[in-house]
Scaffold this active site. Structure first.
Site, mmCIF file in Angstrom:
data_model
loop_
_atom_site.group_PDB
_atom_site.id
_atom_site.type_symbol
_atom_site.label_atom_id
_atom_site.label_comp_id
_atom_site.label_asym_id
_atom_site.label_seq_id
_atom_site.Cartn_x
_atom_site.Cartn_y
_atom_site.Cartn_z
ATOM 1 N N GLY A 46 0.833 -1.214 0.000
ATOM 2 C CA GLY A 46 0.000 0.000 0.000
ATOM 3 C C GLY A 46 0.858 1.250 0.000
ATOM 4 C CB ALA A 47 4.067 1.891 -1.546
ATOM 5 N N GLY A 52 2.044 4.776 3.836
ATOM 6 C CA GLY A 52 2.906 3.919 3.018
ATOM 7 C C GLY A 52 3.813 4.745 2.125
ATOM 8 C CB SER A 177 -5.771 1.012 14.007
ATOM 9 O OG SER A 177 -6.655 1.984 14.488
ATOM 10 C CE1 TYR A 207 -8.867 0.204 9.283
ATOM 11 C CE2 TYR A 207 -9.358 1.017 11.486
ATOM 12 C CZ TYR A 207 -8.503 0.926 10.398
ATOM 13 O OH TYR A 207 -7.268 1.559 10.439
HETATM 14 N N1 LIG Z 1 -4.788 7.187 8.836
HETATM 15 C C1 LIG Z 1 -4.967 6.868 10.105
HETATM 16 O O1 LIG Z 1 -5.390 7.706 10.930
HETATM 17 C C2 LIG Z 1 -4.658 5.477 10.591
HETATM 18 C C3 LIG Z 1 -4.839 5.198 11.947
HETATM 19 C C4 LIG Z 1 -4.545 3.921 12.421
HETATM 20 C C5 LIG Z 1 -4.073 2.948 11.545
HETATM 21 N N2 LIG Z 1 -3.917 3.244 10.217
HETATM 22 C C6 LIG Z 1 -3.429 2.166 9.342
HETATM 23 O O2 LIG Z 1 -2.375 2.654 8.526
HETATM 24 C C7 LIG Z 1 -2.319 1.902 7.306
HETATM 25 C C8 LIG Z 1 -2.155 2.850 6.135
HETATM 26 O O3 LIG Z 1 -3.324 3.627 6.018
HETATM 27 P P1 LIG Z 1 -3.359 5.128 5.472
HETATM 28 O O4 LIG Z 1 -3.982 5.935 6.522
HETATM 29 O O5 LIG Z 1 -2.046 5.534 4.906
HETATM 30 O O6 LIG Z 1 -4.470 4.955 4.318
HETATM 31 P P2 LIG Z 1 -4.483 5.274 2.764
HETATM 32 O O7 LIG Z 1 -3.933 6.638 2.498
HETATM 33 O O8 LIG Z 1 -5.881 4.999 2.326
HETATM 34 O O9 LIG Z 1 -3.503 4.186 2.144
HETATM 35 C C9 LIG Z 1 -3.869 2.835 2.120
HETATM 36 C C10 LIG Z 1 -3.028 2.089 1.119
HETATM 37 O O10 LIG Z 1 -3.467 0.721 1.110
HETATM 38 C C11 LIG Z 1 -3.665 0.330 -0.230
HETATM 39 N N3 LIG Z 1 -4.624 -0.767 -0.386
HETATM 40 C C12 LIG Z 1 -5.933 -0.779 -0.078
HETATM 41 N N4 LIG Z 1 -6.480 -1.958 -0.438
HETATM 42 C C13 LIG Z 1 -5.485 -2.703 -0.985
HETATM 43 C C14 LIG Z 1 -5.418 -4.000 -1.571
HETATM 44 N N5 LIG Z 1 -6.511 -4.762 -1.711
HETATM 45 N N6 LIG Z 1 -4.226 -4.445 -2.009
HETATM 46 C C15 LIG Z 1 -3.116 -3.671 -1.925
HETATM 47 N N7 LIG Z 1 -3.123 -2.428 -1.421
HETATM 48 C C16 LIG Z 1 -4.302 -1.943 -0.952
HETATM 49 C C17 LIG Z 1 -4.142 1.592 -0.925
HETATM 50 O O11 LIG Z 1 -4.014 1.434 -2.326
HETATM 51 P P3 LIG Z 1 -4.874 2.354 -3.376
HETATM 52 O O12 LIG Z 1 -4.132 3.666 -3.446
HETATM 53 O O13 LIG Z 1 -4.804 1.566 -4.625
HETATM 54 O O14 LIG Z 1 -6.249 2.501 -2.802
HETATM 55 C C18 LIG Z 1 -3.194 2.608 -0.307
HETATM 56 O O15 LIG Z 1 -1.953 2.593 -0.960
HETATM 57 C C19 LIG Z 1 -3.577 1.052 7.278
HETATM 58 O O16 LIG Z 1 -3.256 -0.270 7.634
HETATM 59 C C20 LIG Z 1 -4.469 1.674 8.357
HETATM 60 O O17 LIG Z 1 -5.343 0.743 8.940
HETATM 61 C C21 LIG Z 1 -4.192 4.480 9.721
#
Ligand SMILES: NC(=O)c1ccc[n+]([C@@H]2O[C@H](COP(=O)([O-])OP(=O)(O)OC[C@H]3O[C@@H](n4cnc5c(N)ncnc54)[C@H](OP(=O)(O)O)[C@@H]3O)[C@@H](O)[C@H]2O)c1
Length: 325
Positions: A46-47, A52, A177, A207
């Protein structure tokens, strides 16, 4: 008129103060206390977005060979261009990985192993959050959160154990999370078909369950890999301003607060700090199976009991679901 200017300045000052205090509380990484990432093979799932993408940037800046494991190759190439506009350091390699398909996970692992003997750092970052009213499934029929956030990474990590062991000491970093503490993992109903999970405001219980899955996976992985030189870590990155909420039905009023969220929530770079701490800090070189927050140890027992039994049962059930022997 002067009164309004005074109000404006006061609000701005207050927000600035809150931001400064939050930044201090959130912690930072100490680049002088890191293992050398130069030439290390690092996979980041998920880069293409958010945390990422920020981790890719940081790893490239440390001269690592970064493999961007992404489902959307066009977006991944745009990420490479975005990063190359900022640094020419490190290697950036795009590989296709859709965690919503076990076949894609297997293909990715096969291709990686054909190309590389060693994997130094695996960052299980990809994740999604869908509105509680929607029930989506992966290509293999798993509930989408559980399938992508937990099962996809479960299979991926297991298929990459040989290159991880070849690179020992090596690290697996899995993003959980804060929401894991609202989750529940029912071994007899892992897809939550019989019992509706508890939602918290816009955070789907599905989730939260998948994030608890990540935490339990980390615990059991740490235990199973003791003595191999492969260490496992899990973390909450904090509340980060990313695209994670793009699939949520957000009340219109909240859109008006976007600038405030942008200002007060962590930036993706700040969100990447604890990921980098787990992946690189010398402080945790001898730890495994633990959780981290704000670049320090985070005791799970203060939020939820992550029992050995639950971790082991989830491992066995997950192995069965993804067809592992
Ligand atoms: N943001 C927060 O406040 C927060 C808090 C706690 C934990 N987290 C955790 O942090 C991690 C990163 O999240 P983020 O906040 O950076 O979210 P984000 O900006 O939505 O990034 C998520 C990434 O995951 C990829 N992804 C989604 N479904 C996928 C699949 N089926 N196969 C491969 N890649 C996939 C997305 O790809 P696409 O670009 O193609 O959609 C995107 O690159 C997650 O595990 C999330 O649960 C985030």
């Amino acid at each position: 008129m002067y009164r309004w200017i005074w109000y404006g300045v006061s609000v701005f000052g207050l927000l600035k103060l809150i931001r400064v205090l939050l930044t201090k509380w959130r912690g930072t990484i100490d680049r002088h206390n890191e293992i050398n990432a130069k030439g290390k093979n690092v996979i980041i799932t998920g880069a293409t977005s958010g945390i990422g993408q920020a981790v890719v940037m940081e790893m490239a800046d440390r001269d690592a060979n970064v493999i961007l494991a992404c489902r959307d190759i066009t977006k991944a190439k745009a990420t490479v261009t975005h990063i190359r506009n900022r640094t020419s350091r490190g290697q950036l390699i795009v590989m296709e990985l859709d965690l919503a398909s076990l076949e894609s996970v297997r293909k990715f692992a096969r291709e990686f192993k054909n190309k590389y003997e060693k994997l130094d750092i695996l960052v299980n970052n990809a994740g999604l959050m869908i509105s509680p009213d929607k029930r989506l499934k992966t290509k293999d029929g798993f509930e989408m959160h559980f399938g992508v956030n937990h099962l996809g990474h479960f299979l991926l990590t297991n298929l990459l154990l040989d290159p991880l062991k070849n690179a020992a000491p090596s690290r697996v970093v899995t993003l959980s999370s804060m929401a894991h503490s609202w989750g529940a993992v029912n071994i007899n109903d892992l897809m939550s078909e019989k019992t509706a999970p508890k939602d918290h405001f816009m955070v789907s219980g599905l989730y939260s369950n998948s994030k608890l899955g990540n935490a339990l996976f980390n615990k059991e992985l740490g235990k199973r890999l003791t003595g191999t030189g492969v260490h496992s870590y899990s973390l909450c990155p904090g509340m980060v301003f990313t695209n994670i909420g793009k699939n949520l039905n957000v009340p219109f009023i909240l859109h008006l607060f976007r600038p405030l969220f942008w200002y007060l929530l962590r930036s993706p770079t700040e969100g990447a700090a604890t990921v980098l701490y787990c992946a690189l800090s010398k402080n945790v070189a001898h730890q495994t199976g633990q959780m981290y927050y704000n670049c320090k140890f985070w005791d799970p027992s203060t939020r939820i009991e992550l029992t050995d039994k639950a971790a082991s049962e989830l491992w066995t059930a997950s192995a069965k679901l993804v067809g592992m022997k």
